[in-house]
Design an enzyme around this catalytic site. Structure first.
Site, short mmCIF file in Angstrom:
data_model
loop_
_atom_site.label_atom_id
_atom_site.label_comp_id
_atom_site.label_asym_id
_atom_site.label_seq_id
_atom_site.Cartn_x
_atom_site.Cartn_y
_atom_site.Cartn_z
N GLU A 1 0.81 -1.21 0.00
CA GLU A 1 0.00 0.00 0.00
C GLU A 1 0.85 1.27 0.00
O GLU A 1 0.37 2.35 0.33
CB GLU A 1 -0.95 -0.01 1.19
CG GLU A 1 -1.96 -1.13 1.17
CD GLU A 1 -2.88 -1.10 2.35
OE1 GLU A 1 -3.82 -0.29 2.36
OE2 GLU A 1 -2.66 -1.89 3.30
N SER B 1 -6.61 -2.04 1.51
CA SER B 1 -6.82 -1.49 0.17
C SER B 1 -7.26 -2.55 -0.84
O SER B 1 -7.02 -2.41 -2.04
CB SER B 1 -5.55 -0.78 -0.35
OG SER B 1 -5.30 0.38 0.41
N SER C 1 -11.30 8.66 -0.54
CA SER C 1 -11.42 8.03 0.78
C SER C 1 -12.65 8.53 1.53
O SER C 1 -12.93 9.74 1.56
CB SER C 1 -10.17 8.29 1.62
OG SER C 1 -9.03 7.71 1.03
#
EC number: 6.3.2.4
Length: 384
Positions: A21, A211, A348
């Site tokens: 990530e 993720s 997000s």
């Protein structure tokens, strides 16, 4: 000095890291840096390279090092390897950030960049969100944003997280953990157990990853084997979870140490089959909505379960809790997972959900730093 009278808070912004990530962390850190008021904060940006070296950078990278690639993760920014090495060093004058130049010119020895008042670790995945960096900061006496060592370790490990949620009585989709050693010893036995306990479609995922990296949707035995093998590419434990037909994915954002605030659940709309890596970070058609268009009792259940999940792992600072919502089911809301360092990218939910509650990004990072200093001051009373 920002205005000649008030000293700015010295903030170490830490990002990048060794996990898969890495690029997501850079995207998040760029948005955090943009939200930090330079009149209030003196920010030092330190990137962690993919091999784990802490390096001083002038700015957070916002563009990928490689552009001609089919790998979705490689389409994200990356910390360069050309900066000086830095490290936190505890001295008689307190903890200092020290620079170690990478050349041998006269007078190029180690030098202090000064003390650090608080660290904002914008790190996702192993070696950043799992308690390792939190432990380092704690031993150096540096307050930091987010969950402590124990909560971070539990939050990132889906096997342990689900065990804690079960003990707390939180509803979850049926699942089975698969250990690599057992898989290699008795693959057929493991498959029989899984297919005897769970119904297709199934989802496979690494136990300690985020993720949606390493996650696969499996519709038969062949895809299940491939999915478990893929998950083992990221961790020694894989999670096999029963898919929930017709489920919508909802997310609540949380803030607080002793007093916890929870947003209404939000929803991410994507054209992908499920909310995978490309859907999260590379899908230009992504839509965020908060509050989600769900009945009030569902919103209330999500907020209650989010608070319970947060308290169950002993979280502090911030988190995002994700749910499956199945309209008309006996248990319409299932807890999926908790994220102790939620993303701060434009796609997000965490910053978006708080913005719908009147807490825009600059005020949000202010609040997170306040919570970090509050937690650091409290924990200092119990230092060994």
């Amino acid at each position: 000095m920002a205005d000649g009278t008030a000293e700015r808070l010295r903030v170490l912004l830490l990002f990048g890291g060794q996990s898969s990530e890495h690029g997501v962390s850079c995207l998040s850190a760029a948005n955090v840096l943009e939200a930090l008021d330079p009149a209030r904060y003196e920010v030092t940006t330190v990137g962690i390279t993919r091999d784990g070296r802490w390096t001083l950078v002038e700015d957070v990278p916002r563009t990928p090092l490689e552009t001609d690639t089919d790998d979705p993760a490689a389409a994200l920014p990356e910390v360069g390897d050309d900066g000086d090495t830095v490290a936190l060093v505890r001295t008689r004058k307190g903890t200092q950030l020290v620079r170690f130049p990478e050349h041998d010119a006269p007078g190029s020895g180690a030098s202090s960049l000064g003390p650090v008042d608080v660290c904002f670790p914008v790190l996702h995945g192993p070696h950043g969100e799992d308690g390792t960096v939190q432990g380092l900061l704690a031993t150096q006496g540096v307050p930091y944003v987010g969950a402590d060592v124990a909560s971070s370790a539990v939050g990132i490990d889906k096997r342990q997280m689900k065990n804690v949620f079960t003990a707390r009585g939180l509803p979850q989709a049926p699942y089975r953990p698969v250990h690599r050693a057992r898989w290699e010893e008795d693959r057929d036995g493991v498959l029989r157990e899984i297919e005897g306990a769970l119904a297709y479609p199934l989802f496979t995922k690494p136990s300690r990853q985020g993720s949606s990296i390493g996650i696969a949707k499996c519709r038969d035995t062949g895809e299940l084997v491939a999915g478990i093998e893929e998950a083992f590419g990221y961790d020694r434990v894989a999670i096999v979870e029963q898919g929930v037909d017709g489920a919508r994915e909802l997310e609540c954002a949380l803030l607080g140490n002793n007093r916890v605030e929870v947003t209404p659940p939000g929803e991410v709309r994507t054209a992908h089959d499920f909310y995978d890596f490309e859907g999260k970070y590379l899908d230009e058609g992504l839509e965020l909505q908060c509050p989600a268009a769900v009945p009030e009792p569902i919103q209330r259940a999500c907020r209650e379960f989010a608070r319970e999940a947060y308290l169950a792992i002993g979280c502090r600072g911030m988190a995002r809790v994700d749910f499956f919502y199945i309209e008309g089911a006996t248990e319409p809301v299932l807890v999926n997972e908790i994220n102790t360092i939620p993303g701060f990218t434009p796609a997000s939910m965490f910053p978006y959900a708080w913005s719908t509650q009147g807490l825009e990004a600059p005020a949000l990072v202010d609040r997170l730093l306040e919570l970090a200093l509050e937690a650091g001051s409290r924990d200092a009373r119990y230092a060994p």
